[in-house]
Design an enzyme around this catalytic site. Structure first.
Site, PDB file in Angstrom:
ATOM      1  N   TYR A 296      84.320  45.280  72.361  1.00 43.96           N
ATOM      2  CA  TYR A 296      83.527  44.071  72.131  1.00 43.96           C
ATOM      3  C   TYR A 296      82.036  44.428  72.066  1.00 43.96           C
ATOM      4  O   TYR A 296      81.293  43.908  71.230  1.00 43.96           O
ATOM      5  CB  TYR A 296      83.791  43.085  73.264  1.00 43.96           C
ATOM      6  CG  TYR A 296      83.297  41.682  73.030  1.00 43.96           C
ATOM      7  CD1 TYR A 296      83.770  40.923  71.970  1.00 43.96           C
ATOM      8  CD2 TYR A 296      82.369  41.102  73.891  1.00 43.96           C
ATOM      9  CE1 TYR A 296      83.334  39.639  71.775  1.00 43.96           C
ATOM     10  CE2 TYR A 296      81.929  39.806  73.701  1.00 43.96           C
ATOM     11  CZ  TYR A 296      82.419  39.070  72.647  1.00 43.96           C
ATOM     12  OH  TYR A 296      81.977  37.788  72.455  1.00 43.96           O
ATOM     13  N   ARG A 300      79.415  43.749  68.932  1.00 40.00           N
ATOM     14  CA  ARG A 300      78.174  42.976  69.032  1.00 40.00           C
ATOM     15  C   ARG A 300      76.939  43.821  68.782  1.00 40.00           C
ATOM     16  O   ARG A 300      75.867  43.296  68.476  1.00 40.00           O
ATOM     17  CB  ARG A 300      78.068  42.347  70.418  1.00 40.00           C
ATOM     18  CG  ARG A 300      79.173  41.361  70.709  1.00 40.00           C
ATOM     19  CD  ARG A 300      78.865  40.541  71.914  1.00 40.00           C
ATOM     20  NE  ARG A 300      78.519  41.360  73.077  1.00 40.00           N
ATOM     21  CZ  ARG A 300      78.206  40.867  74.262  1.00 40.00           C
ATOM     22  NH1 ARG A 300      78.167  39.558  74.422  1.00 40.00           N
ATOM     23  NH2 ARG A 300      77.911  41.646  75.271  1.00 40.00           N
TER      24      ARG A 300
ATOM     25  N   CYS B 136      77.339  32.509  71.852  1.00 45.33           N
ATOM     26  CA  CYS B 136      78.236  33.673  71.897  1.00 45.33           C
ATOM     27  C   CYS B 136      77.502  34.966  71.582  1.00 45.33           C
ATOM     28  O   CYS B 136      77.566  35.921  72.329  1.00 45.33           O
ATOM     29  CB  CYS B 136      79.403  33.494  70.943  1.00 45.33           C
ATOM     30  SG  CYS B 136      80.505  32.202  71.499  1.00 45.33           S
ATOM     31  N   HIS B 137      76.837  35.011  70.450  1.00 45.82           N
ATOM     32  CA  HIS B 137      76.212  36.263  70.044  1.00 45.82           C
ATOM     33  C   HIS B 137      74.773  36.083  69.603  1.00 45.82           C
ATOM     34  O   HIS B 137      74.209  36.921  68.920  1.00 45.82           O
ATOM     35  CB  HIS B 137      77.052  36.955  68.969  1.00 45.82           C
ATOM     36  CG  HIS B 137      78.491  37.087  69.356  1.00 45.82           C
ATOM     37  ND1 HIS B 137      79.454  36.252  68.869  1.00 45.82           N
ATOM     38  CD2 HIS B 137      79.095  37.909  70.233  1.00 45.82           C
ATOM     39  CE1 HIS B 137      80.625  36.573  69.434  1.00 45.82           C
ATOM     40  NE2 HIS B 137      80.424  37.564  70.258  1.00 45.82           N
ATOM     41  N   GLY B 138      74.190  34.934  69.958  1.00 46.99           N
ATOM     42  CA  GLY B 138      72.750  34.764  69.821  1.00 46.99           C
ATOM     43  C   GLY B 138      72.202  34.455  68.442  1.00 46.99           C
ATOM     44  O   GLY B 138      71.027  34.716  68.184  1.00 46.99           O
TER      45      GLY B 138
END
Lengths: 413, 172
Positions: A296, A300, B136-138
């Site tokens: 993960y 990201r 979640c991921h900005g």
């Protein structure tokens, strides 16, 4: 294993069966007389521990399925019903949920053991690749199972992970709608995830069959990293030696498993998953289960959707290439001083990525994840090929018997 | 066979290829339903459109309605927000699209409330551009629902919708 069977049927029934289906001699040759290198350490007990965990997951899973309802409006309540009303339901569910974590823990130890001792090298390449395939199937099964309780984390994990496929150019959205059976994660998704979660463990069992078959053709690797030369001097029979060692290793492992299940059953879970799935509210901080965190973090770390998804899949697939990336003739890390250092750096990088995967994707966390993700791939494509070419390795023992003698056999001989 | 390698294909060769081709087609026809059953079913496809009364949404507010199982944000934009979005230079945008192309009436923005990165639901009135921020991921979006920073590749999707009257819209 080759050559004639070492099994002699002792009873009339055994002789009758042997002539028709030689299953007794097959079992005997595979799990009793099978020669195992006599220098195996406790890291070699994890194959057996993993087999046990698969059986444990199937056993608890089948009984949980007798009480679980794979329907979007009923699933969450049926899990609560298991927790409150079903006889022994709490124990069974906690054993299954923590069993997944213990399964992955054992798999990671098994994988890193193989990496340290060069268990992927000739002639065990296919054995190793089958292992990578099993790991992929385990990841799929773990993810599918996590969706079933239909809590907030379940729902949003399903949403985020199936969206990985929408990154595929042109057909991505169509592929995703096909996977989840709608425009968003809903009842059809839950229903099929349940069907597949029930199916995949049996697929895994079949691939493990191939994995063990391949293992029994090449024989086990061992800490010295030299092949068996003289069966009489280098090996001991599987039973009782390996059987007992495996049983003790499993016992120790079960202490941890039981402690997790009975004393801290929710330690690895997320409180948000005790809130029923709500398609209109995303929890403020989405994190996958701990065993997915390093991957993960890699996803990201990359600020481009498609490239992030490619890096995620590549980070697993590249492990299958290990036999051709690390071409050092010396198998075991015990005889490779430089490799040993880089190995531990790699382990630290993986753990670091795991830590960063649980942190918010911003600021220093994001930059650290980028550096570690870069190093992760660097280890495979630069460090290992470079070491294979230039490392000055230490002398390798002539045989397993010599390795044992050199290690202090003098006092026990 | 070895004596006439270059001869015309025999009756048997043709039957052989034809049998193989028929078997391949039959296998494909048998597998197709097994694969295609996973696509959205008729009841899912039937939930195509929703009507929403927007009279009660005060200026500056966002309402969320459910359409095809997904949230749709209907934002009643203030005059200041409209002017700012219209003045944003396209060169500042990762996915350049003028504000005028994204709205039917400047005071109403209608977008699918699903982050184009991995499908989380962004929260409104947050982030650097005061539009939406995905926890979640900005990823951050502006008040036109356009991606401004973060991993999301494209702007928030504008669904098909129409104004049935001044206070009623139909989505889908």
């Amino acid at each position: 294993m080759s050559g004639p069977s070492k099994y002699t049927p002792k009873s009339a029934f055994a002789r009758w069966l042997e002539r028709r289906l030689p299953i007794l001699s097959f079992m005997y040759d595979s799990f009793v007389a099978y020669p195992t290198p006599k220098n195996l350490n406790y890291l070699w007990t994890f194959g057996m521990i993993l087999s046990f965990m698969l059986v444990a997951q199937i056993a608890t899973g089948v009984v949980l399925a007798m009480h679980y309802t794979p329907e979007a409006t009923l699933a969450f309540a049926s899990v609560e019903n298991i927790m409150r009303d079903v006889n022994w339901g709490t124990v069974l569910r906690y054993a299954h949920a923590n069993g997944a974590s213990m399964f992955f823990l054992a798999a990671y130890i098994h994988i890193f053991r193989g990496m340290y001792y060069g268990s992927y090298k000739e002639p065990r390449e296919l054995l190793w690749i089958l292992g990578v395939v099993i790991f992929l199937a385990m990841m799929a099964t773990g993810f599918l199972g996590y969706v079933l309780p239909w809590g907030q984390m379940s729902f949003w994990a399903a949403t985020v992970i199936t969206n990985l496929f929408s990154a595929i150019p042109y057909v991505g959205t169509a592929v995703r709608e096909w996977l989840i059976g709608g425009y968003s994660v809903d009842n059809p998704t839950l229903n099929r995830f349940f069907a597949l979660h029930y199916l995949l463990p049996f697929v895994i069992a079949a691939i493990i069959g191939l994995h063990v078959w391949a293992l029994h053709v090449t024989g086990q690797n061992n800490p010295a990293g030299v092949e068996v030369k003289d069966e009489a001097k280098d090996t001991v029979p599987f039973t009782p030696y390996a059987t007992m060692k495996d049983a003790f290793g499993l016992g120790a492992f079960l202490v941890l498993y039981a402690w997790m299940t009975f004393f801290v059953p929710n330690y690895l879970g997320h409180p948000d998953n005790y809130i029923e799935a709500n398609p209109l509210v995303t929890p403020p901080h989405i994190v996958p289960e701990w065993y997915f965190l390093p991957f993960y973090a890699i996803l990201r770390a990359i600020p481009n959707k498609l490239l992030g998804v490619i890096a995620l899949f590549l980070s697993i697939a590249i492990a299958a290439m290990l036999p051709w990336l690390d071409r050092s003739k010396v198998k075991s890390g015990s005889h490779r001083p430089l490799f040993r250092k880089f190995y531990w750096v790699f382990v630290a990088v993986c753990v670091g990525l795991g830590y960063l995967g649980a942190q918010p994707a911003e600021g220093v966390y994001l930059w650290s994840a980028r550096i570690l993700a870069f190093y992760y791939f660097l280890h495979y494509v630069i460090v290992l090929p470079f070491l294979a070419k230039y490392e000055k390795t230490e002398p390798v023992p002539d045989s397993i018997a010599d390795a044992v003698a050199a290690k202090g056999g003098a006092s026990h001989a | 066979m070895s004596t006439n390698d270059k001869a015309e294909p025999s009756r048997r060769d043709i039957l052989y290829v034809a049998t193989g081709a028929a078997a391949a087609v039959a296998t494909g026809a048998a597998v197709w339903p097994l694969i295609a059953q996973m696509n959205p079913d008729a009841s899912t496809l039937a939930l195509a459109s929703t009507e929403v009364d927007i009279a009660a949404v005060p200026e500056g507010q966002i309402v969320t309605v459910k359409w095809r199982g997904k949230p749709v944000f209907i934002r009643h934009r203030t005059q200041k927000e409209i002017e700012r979005e219209q003045a944003t230079p396209l060169t500042d945008l990762p996915d350049p699209e003028p504000d005028s192309k994204r709205v039917k009436k400047p005071e109403w923005l209608v977008v699918v409330g699903v982050c184009t990165h991995l499908g989380c639901i962004p929260t409104g009135h947050e982030g650097e551009f005061d539009g939406w921020f995905c926890p979640c991921h900005g990823s951050t979006y502006d008040v036109s629902g356009r991606i401004r920073s973060g991993p999301a590749p494209t702007n928030l999707e504008v669904p098909d919708y129409a104004f049935l009257s001044d206070t009623k819209i139909k989505i889908g």
